[in-house]
Design a protein around this motif. Structure first.
Motif, mmCIF file in Angstrom:
data_model
loop_
_atom_site.group_PDB
_atom_site.id
_atom_site.type_symbol
_atom_site.label_atom_id
_atom_site.label_comp_id
_atom_site.label_asym_id
_atom_site.label_seq_id
_atom_site.Cartn_x
_atom_site.Cartn_y
_atom_site.Cartn_z
ATOM 1 N N SER A 33 -2.352 2.643 -3.583
ATOM 2 C CA SER A 33 -0.939 2.555 -3.225
ATOM 3 C C SER A 33 -0.164 3.756 -3.766
ATOM 4 C CB SER A 33 -0.340 1.251 -3.759
ATOM 5 O OG SER A 33 -0.626 1.105 -5.140
ATOM 6 N N VAL A 34 0.835 4.181 -2.979
ATOM 7 C CA VAL A 34 1.684 5.319 -3.333
ATOM 8 C C VAL A 34 3.136 4.865 -3.251
ATOM 9 C CG1 VAL A 34 2.353 7.682 -2.782
ATOM 10 C CG2 VAL A 34 -0.006 6.934 -2.403
ATOM 11 N N ALA A 35 3.923 5.240 -4.240
ATOM 12 C CA ALA A 35 5.310 4.776 -4.294
ATOM 13 C C ALA A 35 6.251 5.925 -4.587
ATOM 14 C CB ALA A 35 5.467 3.695 -5.366
ATOM 15 N N VAL A 36 7.446 5.834 -3.996
ATOM 16 C CA VAL A 36 8.551 6.711 -4.358
ATOM 17 C C VAL A 36 9.827 5.884 -4.278
ATOM 18 C CG1 VAL A 36 8.618 7.590 -1.983
ATOM 19 C CG2 VAL A 36 9.887 8.783 -3.765
ATOM 20 N N ASP A 37 10.501 5.751 -5.416
ATOM 21 C CA ASP A 37 11.795 5.068 -5.449
ATOM 22 C C ASP A 37 12.856 6.126 -5.702
ATOM 23 O OD1 ASP A 37 13.125 2.256 -5.626
ATOM 24 O OD2 ASP A 37 14.043 3.435 -7.234
ATOM 25 N N PHE A 38 13.754 6.266 -4.752
ATOM 26 C CA PHE A 38 14.745 7.349 -4.782
ATOM 27 C C PHE A 38 15.865 6.961 -5.732
ATOM 28 C CE2 PHE A 38 17.862 10.322 -3.328
ATOM 29 C CZ PHE A 38 17.167 11.355 -2.713
ATOM 30 N N ASN A 39 15.791 7.471 -6.971
ATOM 31 C CA ASN A 39 16.902 7.301 -7.888
ATOM 32 C C ASN A 39 16.831 8.404 -8.926
ATOM 33 O OD1 ASN A 39 15.976 6.214 -10.695
ATOM 34 N ND2 ASN A 39 14.820 4.945 -9.251
ATOM 35 N N SER A 40 17.881 8.544 -9.697
ATOM 36 C CA SER A 40 18.018 9.705 -10.583
ATOM 37 C C SER A 40 17.076 9.673 -11.768
ATOM 38 C CB SER A 40 19.462 9.816 -11.090
ATOM 39 O OG SER A 40 20.343 9.995 -10.006
ATOM 40 N N VAL A 43 0.815 -1.206 0.000
ATOM 41 C CA VAL A 43 0.000 0.000 0.000
ATOM 42 C C VAL A 43 0.855 1.266 0.000
ATOM 43 C CG1 VAL A 43 -0.273 0.198 2.508
ATOM 44 C CG2 VAL A 43 -2.084 1.021 1.001
ATOM 45 N N MET A 44 2.071 1.182 0.506
ATOM 46 C CA MET A 44 3.015 2.293 0.449
ATOM 47 C C MET A 44 4.410 1.713 0.209
ATOM 48 S SD MET A 44 1.418 5.213 1.028
ATOM 49 C CE MET A 44 -0.315 5.568 1.410
ATOM 50 N N TYR A 45 5.206 2.437 -0.569
ATOM 51 C CA TYR A 45 6.587 2.019 -0.782
ATOM 52 C C TYR A 45 7.490 3.242 -0.804
ATOM 53 C CZ TYR A 45 10.899 1.093 -3.289
ATOM 54 O OH TYR A 45 12.227 1.053 -3.648
ATOM 55 N N THR A 46 8.565 3.161 -0.048
ATOM 56 C CA THR A 46 9.608 4.169 -0.092
ATOM 57 C C THR A 46 10.945 3.463 -0.017
ATOM 58 O OG1 THR A 46 10.662 5.934 1.187
ATOM 59 C CG2 THR A 46 9.203 4.497 2.379
ATOM 60 N N GLY A 47 11.845 3.824 -0.900
ATOM 61 C CA GLY A 47 13.151 3.160 -0.888
ATOM 62 C C GLY A 47 13.981 3.576 -2.077
ATOM 63 N N TRP A 48 15.024 2.795 -2.312
ATOM 64 C CA TRP A 48 15.896 2.977 -3.455
ATOM 65 C C TRP A 48 16.660 1.681 -3.671
ATOM 66 C CZ3 TRP A 48 20.920 6.172 -2.447
ATOM 67 C CH2 TRP A 48 21.481 5.848 -1.204
ATOM 68 N N TYR A 49 17.240 1.312 -4.807
ATOM 69 C CA TYR A 49 17.626 2.161 -5.875
ATOM 70 C C TYR A 49 17.342 1.376 -7.148
ATOM 71 C CZ TYR A 49 20.593 5.579 -8.343
ATOM 72 O OH TYR A 49 21.062 6.566 -9.159
ATOM 73 N N ASN A 50 16.099 1.455 -7.646
ATOM 74 C CA ASN A 50 15.693 0.705 -8.833
ATOM 75 C C ASN A 50 15.942 1.542 -10.089
ATOM 76 O OD1 ASN A 50 14.183 -1.923 -7.948
ATOM 77 N ND2 ASN A 50 13.508 -0.336 -6.520
ATOM 78 N N TYR A 51 17.184 1.838 -10.345
ATOM 79 C CA TYR A 51 17.515 2.696 -11.484
ATOM 80 C C TYR A 51 17.364 1.916 -12.784
ATOM 81 C CZ TYR A 51 20.035 5.880 -14.544
ATOM 82 O OH TYR A 51 20.364 6.733 -15.553
ATOM 83 N N GLY A 52 16.494 2.384 -13.666
ATOM 84 C CA GLY A 52 16.284 1.732 -14.957
ATOM 85 C C GLY A 52 15.727 0.333 -14.829
ATOM 86 N N THR A 53 15.049 0.038 -13.704
ATOM 87 C CA THR A 53 14.586 -1.333 -13.457
ATOM 88 C C THR A 53 13.257 -1.322 -12.717
ATOM 89 O OG1 THR A 53 16.884 -2.088 -13.269
ATOM 90 C CG2 THR A 53 15.176 -3.544 -12.403
ATOM 91 N N TYR A 54 12.369 -2.205 -13.137
ATOM 92 C CA TYR A 54 11.179 -2.509 -12.358
ATOM 93 C C TYR A 54 11.070 -4.023 -12.251
ATOM 94 C CZ TYR A 54 6.434 -2.999 -10.710
ATOM 95 O OH TYR A 54 5.344 -3.339 -9.948
ATOM 96 N N TYR A 55 11.107 -4.532 -11.020
ATOM 97 C CA TYR A 55 10.940 -5.968 -10.789
ATOM 98 C C TYR A 55 9.472 -6.232 -10.493
ATOM 99 C CZ TYR A 55 16.012 -6.007 -10.532
ATOM 100 O OH TYR A 55 17.336 -5.865 -10.827
ATOM 101 N N ASN A 56 8.904 -7.140 -11.274
ATOM 102 C CA ASN A 56 7.472 -7.406 -11.163
ATOM 103 C C ASN A 56 7.186 -8.342 -9.988
ATOM 104 O OD1 ASN A 56 4.754 -7.485 -11.677
ATOM 105 N ND2 ASN A 56 4.926 -8.943 -13.385
ATOM 106 N N VAL A 57 7.448 -7.822 -8.789
ATOM 107 C CA VAL A 57 7.226 -8.591 -7.563
ATOM 108 C C VAL A 57 6.249 -7.878 -6.639
ATOM 109 C CG1 VAL A 57 9.517 -9.640 -7.704
ATOM 110 C CG2 VAL A 57 9.197 -7.509 -6.400
ATOM 111 N N TRP A 58 5.687 -6.779 -7.122
ATOM 112 C CA TRP A 58 4.846 -5.938 -6.285
ATOM 113 C C TRP A 58 3.377 -6.252 -6.506
ATOM 114 C CZ3 TRP A 58 6.977 -2.665 -2.760
ATOM 115 C CH2 TRP A 58 8.354 -2.425 -2.881
#
Length: 910
Positions: free
Chosen positions: A726-733, A705-720
């Motif tokens: 749901s609200v997400a923030v992945d800390f990367n450039s 339902v909420m996600y905060t973290g890092w570092y999925n740069y150029g990547t999404y893993y279909n495990v969610w």
């Protein structure tokens, strides 16, 4: 250790047990640029305030370091602050200059006095003197220069200025006195002058103080009223009543007092202190601020309530106190080496038998809320009271509005009529229904939220991504902004002006609207900027200028310091009151993503979660992905996180700052799990990761339902397994790069949106230190703010032009709500023929995940029957199942809702 300083502090604490006044730090935009103390504060009766800090510097190239000064402005007694005078981009007069002293004679007219400093690396430390003047409240400035004939040290700053009006002002620096009588031409008075530090106007006389002297500046020279052995750095002389001069005599901080402007007597001497500034706020009350020398120094504040006859210690100011400003006894500000501090009068001082007059409450509100309520209206309304006979700021807001039947100038942030929706008239029509996708999203959002049709703003632009196809070369920082302005900003301004600029609070862009433009950066490189970021301060942009500072970024500090200034029910958020300088500050978000269906489901899922997410409806898990082990740390201890001051300036502190999101969930007894290695949730191994805190594999994230973290740069893993809302923030450039999808790279944003996340914040390119801060985003959401507000507040620098907010800005996942169970979903379906198949098109009334079981012999489908998989994400819009063309078809649709409950549809036949 400085033992003398320690003993003195202990002595102060022992001798002064009385409670101090209430001082709290002001939220100055970009206060982290303060490299020198705030040296001057000037306030006028209307509530406008100007503060000046010496400088910050930036690197132009390897051979040149440029100077700027920090100047902040508030028009509402310091409730909100603007940073309008940034010489690097906006106000050339403030580049290459060090500013020290400000004097405003009215709302519109003011002066700031300093010295040119062309280059940090030059051998000549200071250039000509600089006198800056505004006659329109700081919108434009002119500068006059005089030769700096006798440079003297600037510590303490020996620049003083006082102004009578836009044409008449007097300034002192060292042994020099300057005057203008036309506002433009300055002349230096000849003659022998003492070394002077400060100057003020009392009636028609000009008073000054400095080394060993206090006196008056006259046409015949300096008329000394007092001589001694003290260096006096500041004085304040009201037109009538008691005045003061302060400084240091040997090792003692000293205060001199006068009742007539000419006879001066010592009234306070404090050992081991240097007094820097003074304020005579009314006939009885006065304040003195100064510093206990040290590295860093400690600021001290003294006050009098009997016209200087006696003084008492009031409080300390971290890092030193170097200036003070006021407009009356209720509105006082102290500047120092760590920013600006605001005075709030103790409510108990105003209390009378459980009641507080509305006039007094108004003063408090003005100081804290910036509400403009006239004295004559308030004095006619009687008294009001708060809890336990003490009037809190929230009580004051409520009582005042009730008493005066006030209608807020700004529409409430939740009112749909305050939302303007922008769509592109030439976007694609992917479902071939004759309606362009952009308009379809805009219309559906308006329908679901109750937004008036007149609030839909069409634009026409052929490129759904960029302004323009080819960058222009019209000058640094302005390339193809002209296209964006004419295509988007101009019609947007026209529509909002027609609706009432104060009646609009939010701007929403939809699928297919362009979102970025290029600017010509240093060394002729092209830099990508986000269009959305230019529109928060809509009325400050024009055809040439697009950028604006972020006045609301969450300050660094403890949890309370970081968030409490923006309480949902607090004085900084009266309904719809986001504003910047003199104009509304709009929330800007975008309902946009990889497809039309994704955008429509973002709307549906936000509204569903707003109603049902939480106890009694459905709940999920918050996931935090840190890299503790990579930085040599065990899983973060919650007590350690609670004491940690957030920082996003190095990777280790950044990781710990992200981990502080845990506190948001743990403190509210929400389910949470944190991944604690250098690997990412569901990603490839790194060390012993990915693992959860308990050591179990972090291979997937069910019911997220909420996600905060890092570092999925150029990547999404279909495990969610994203739940509705749901609200997400992945800390990367590149956390929001290519959010509509990329042909070869599986970026995080399009992956998360396609798989069901409802809202997402991120950056479309390298944001440096200005990526939306995950811990702030989650805390604001948890406190009941809307997604649009939380996204904006968590982004430290809107001006960086990289942030992207994707989701319904009105969505409030944690808004107070009744306990309502999730209803059982209902389904409707329509069969149609297709080439070699039959298609079942179904729609559910709430978000579900669905699978179709079918038979082709007319029997009722069961667990072993063939399946046609629908979308794996929660969806309440139409979805289609492709089924065999032959045989008597029977279909049963199994629907999973957000609670995990499985419901079967009635048997469906063509």
């Amino acid at each position: 250790m400085n033992t003398g300083r320690l003993v003195f502090l202990i002595l102060i604490a022992a001798l002064c047990p009385t409670a101090s006044a209430d001082w709290y730090p002001a939220d100055l935009p970009y206060a982290d640029y303060i490299s020198e103390p705030i040296t001057s504060i000037s306030a006028v009766p209307s509530g406008r305030i100007w503060t000046v800090s010496d400088y910050w510097y930036y690197f132009q190239d390897k051979d040149h370091i440029r100077w700027n000064s920090n100047v902040w402005f508030s028009e509402n007694d310091g409730a909100l602050w603007d940073y309008p005078l940034d010489g690097y981009e906006a106000t050339p007069q403030f580049a290459d200059v060090r500013l020290f002293s400000a004097a405003f004679s009215s709302d519109e007219c003011g002066w700031i006095f300093g010295v040119q400093r062309p280059d940090f690396l030059t051998t000549d430390p200071d250039g000509p003197l600089a006198f800056l003047r505004t006659t329109d409240g700081g919108i434009t400035w002119s500068v006059s220069n005089l030769p700096n004939n006798d440079p003297v040290p600037t510590d303490p700053p020996n620049f003083g200025i006082t102004a009578a009006d836009e044409n008449h002002a007097v300034a002192v620096r060292g042994r020099h006195v300057y005057e203008t009588t036309d506002g433009t031409n300055w002349t230096e008075h000849s003659g022998a002058w003492p070394e002077l530090y400060a100057v003020v106007r009392r009636s028609e006389e000009i008073h000054a103080c400095g080394v060993n002297t206090i006196g008056r500046i006259t046409p015949n020279g300096f008329a000394s009223d007092w001589t001694g052995t003290a260096s006096l750095y500041a004085l304040d002389l009201p037109d009538s009543g008691t005045g003061y001069a302060v400084g240091v005599d040997g090792q003692n901080g000293v205060v001199y007092r006068t009742t007539n402007g000419t006879d001066w007597n010592l009234c306070l001497s404090v050992p081991a202190v240097v007094f820097r500034a003074v304020a005579a706020t009314d006939a009885e009350h006065g304040w003195v601020v100064g510093e206990i020398p040290g590295d860093p120094p400690s600021g001290v504040v003294y006050r009098t309530t009997d016209a200087g006859v006696s003084w008492r210690f009031d409080t300390t100011i971290p890092g030193g106190a170097t200036s003070i400003g006021y407009r009356d006894a209720q509105h006082i500000w102290i500047g120092g080496r760590t920013g600006l501090w605001v005075y709030t009068p103790p409510i108990g001082d105003l209390n009378r038998n459980g009641y507080t007059s509305l006039t007094e409450a108004t003063a408090i509100m003005r100081a804290s809320c910036g509400l403009n309520i006239s004295d004559d209206l308030m004095t006619s309304r009687g008294d009001c009271h708060g809890d336990d006979g003490r009037l809190t700021l929230a009580d004051a807001v409520t009582a005042l509005r009730t008493a005066v039947n006030e209608t807020p100038d700004y529409v409430d942030i939740d009112v749909p009529s305050g939302v303007v929706v922008v769509y592109n008239t030439i976007s694609a029509d992917t479902d071939a229904n004759g309606v362009k996708d952009s308009l379809q999203v805009a219309g559906y959002y308006a329908e679901r939220r109750g937004i008036p049709q007149q609030n839909l703003v069409p634009i026409t632009w052929h490129n759904p991504d960029y302004f323009s196809d080819k960058p222009r070369t019209s000058g640094r920082g302005r390339a193809n902004w002209t296209d964006a302005y004419l295509t988007v900003v101009k019609p947007l301004k026209e529509r909002i002006q027609a609706l009432g600029r104060e009646k609009v609070h939010t701007i929403v862009f939809t699928l297919g609207t362009p979102y970025k433009f290029l600017v010509n950066g240093p060394d002729n490189t092209w830099v990508t900027e986000v269009l959305d970021n230019a529109l928060n301060d809509l009325w400050a942009v024009d055809e040439r200028n697009w950028s604006s500072w972020q006045p609301y970024g969450a300050p660094m500090g403890s949890l309370d310091e970081r968030y409490s200034r923006f309480r949902l029910d607090g004085p900084y958020r009266p309904p719809g009151r986001w504003s910047h300088g003199r104009q509304p500050w709009y929330l800007v978000s975008r309902i946009d993503g990889p497809s039309l269906d994704v955008c429509l489901s973002m709307i549906d899922n936000a509204l569903f979660a707003e109603r049902y997410l939480g106890p009694g409806g459905y709940t999920g898990t918050a996931y935090i992905d840190t890299r503790a082990s990579r930085y040599g740390r065990p899983p973060y201890d919650l007590a350690e996180l609670r004491e940690f001051l957030p920082s996003f300036y190095n990777y280790g502190d950044m990781d710990k700052s992200i981990a502080r999101s845990i506190l948001t969930f743990a403190d509210r007894n929400r389910a949470w799990k944190d991944e604690v290695t250098g690997a990412v949730i569901g990603g490839p191994p790194e060390g012993n990761g990915p693992v959860w805190r308990d050591g179990s594999p972090a291979s997937n994230a069910p019911r997220a339902v909420m996600y905060t973290g890092w570092y999925n740069y150029g990547t999404y893993y279909n495990v969610w397994d994203w739940l509705p809302g749901s609200v997400a923030v992945d800390f990367n450039s590149a956390s929001a790069y290519a959010f509509r999808g990329h042909p070869t790279v599986p970026y995080f944003a399009p992956g998360a949106l396609s798989h069901g996340v409802t809202a997402l914040v991120g950056s479309i390119t390298e944001p440096y230190n200005y990526h939306p801060q995950p811990d702030a985003l989650m805390e604001y959401l948890a406190r009941g703010f809307s997604f649009g507000e939380a996204a904006m507040l968590s982004t430290p620098v809107i001006r960086s032009g990289k942030a992207m907010f994707l989701g319904d800005p009105l969505y409030r996942p944690c808004a107070p709500k009744d306990v309502i169970p999730v209803p059982v979903p209902t389904l409707s379906g329509v069969f149609s023929a297709s080439a070699g198949a039959r298609v079942l098109r179904v729609e559910t009334d709430i978000p579900t995940r669905a699978t179709a079981l079918y038979t082709t012999d007319g029997t009722t489908p069961g667990t072993g029957s063939p399946q046609a998989q629908g979308t794996p994400v929660f969806f309440s819009r139409f979805r289609s199942f492709t089924l065999p063309a032959d045989g008597p078809l029977a279909v049963l649709v199994r629907m999973e809702d957000a609670t995990g409950r499985i419901t079967e549809s009635p048997l469906l036949r063509p």
